[in-house]
Design an enzyme around this catalytic site. Sequence first.
Site, PDB file in Angstrom:
ATOM      1  N   ASP A   7       0.655  -0.885   0.193  1.00 17.10           N
ATOM      2  CA  ASP A   7       0.144  -0.059  -0.081  1.00 17.10           C
ATOM      3  C   ASP A   7       0.955   1.434  -0.037  1.00 17.10           C
ATOM      4  OD1 ASP A   7      -2.796   1.163  -0.144  1.00 17.10           O
ATOM      5  OD2 ASP A   7      -2.514   1.755   2.164  1.00 17.10           O
ATOM      6  N   GLU A  67      -2.042  -1.637  -5.396  1.00 17.54           N
ATOM      7  CA  GLU A  67      -2.533  -0.782  -5.404  1.00 17.54           C
ATOM      8  C   GLU A  67      -2.858   0.401  -6.478  1.00 17.54           C
ATOM      9  OE1 GLU A  67      -5.899  -0.187  -1.859  1.00 17.54           O
ATOM     10  OE2 GLU A  67      -5.050   1.747  -1.927  1.00 17.54           O
ATOM     11  N   ASP A 140      -2.129   1.378   7.366  1.00 18.33           N
ATOM     12  CA  ASP A 140      -1.285   0.214   5.855  1.00 18.33           C
ATOM     13  C   ASP A 140      -0.850  -0.194   6.666  1.00 18.33           C
ATOM     14  OD1 ASP A 140      -1.171   4.063   5.429  1.00 18.33           O
ATOM     15  OD2 ASP A 140      -0.032   3.754   7.435  1.00 18.33           O
TER      16      ASP A 140
END
Length: 166
Positions: A7, A67, A140
Amino acid sequence: MRVLGVDCGSERTGWGVIDSDGGCHRMVAAGVIRTSPKCPFDRRLLEIGTALRGLIREHTPEFAAVEEVFHAVNAKTALKLAHVRGVALLTIAEAGVVFAEYSPLEVKMSVVGYGRAEKSQVQMMVQSLLRLPEVIASEDASDALAIAICHATHQATHEATSRRLG
């Protein structure tokens, strides 16, 4: 299969490693790569790449998932995020790890079953799917684990479909 989820963020890049058979997932490790906003941006990119390289060496994932960039209100923030993603994808590719990219909506749909789920819902489902005693405190790291779970699920579905179709 072992999957590294990433991420990306310019100050905090979450990461999570899971082992999965597609239906049953187990957390191997998770954490956050932190860089100082006071550091020059090029130095922060280098730190992120170096840390990811070390994580890949340590955990030897078969797959990685990152992502995709979301639509940020601030163009400068979106551009910085794109640079971090570029470093992450290059580092993963240089290590010879097969990677995939998923939108935030795809990750939430895969993990929660609802594409507009709140962060807290994602955290609770990550805890449940990985059978953890408590919620991962870092959003996160939790998001990175969700990205890894999303890929493991997609990969298992793809492999099962390929076997059926011959």
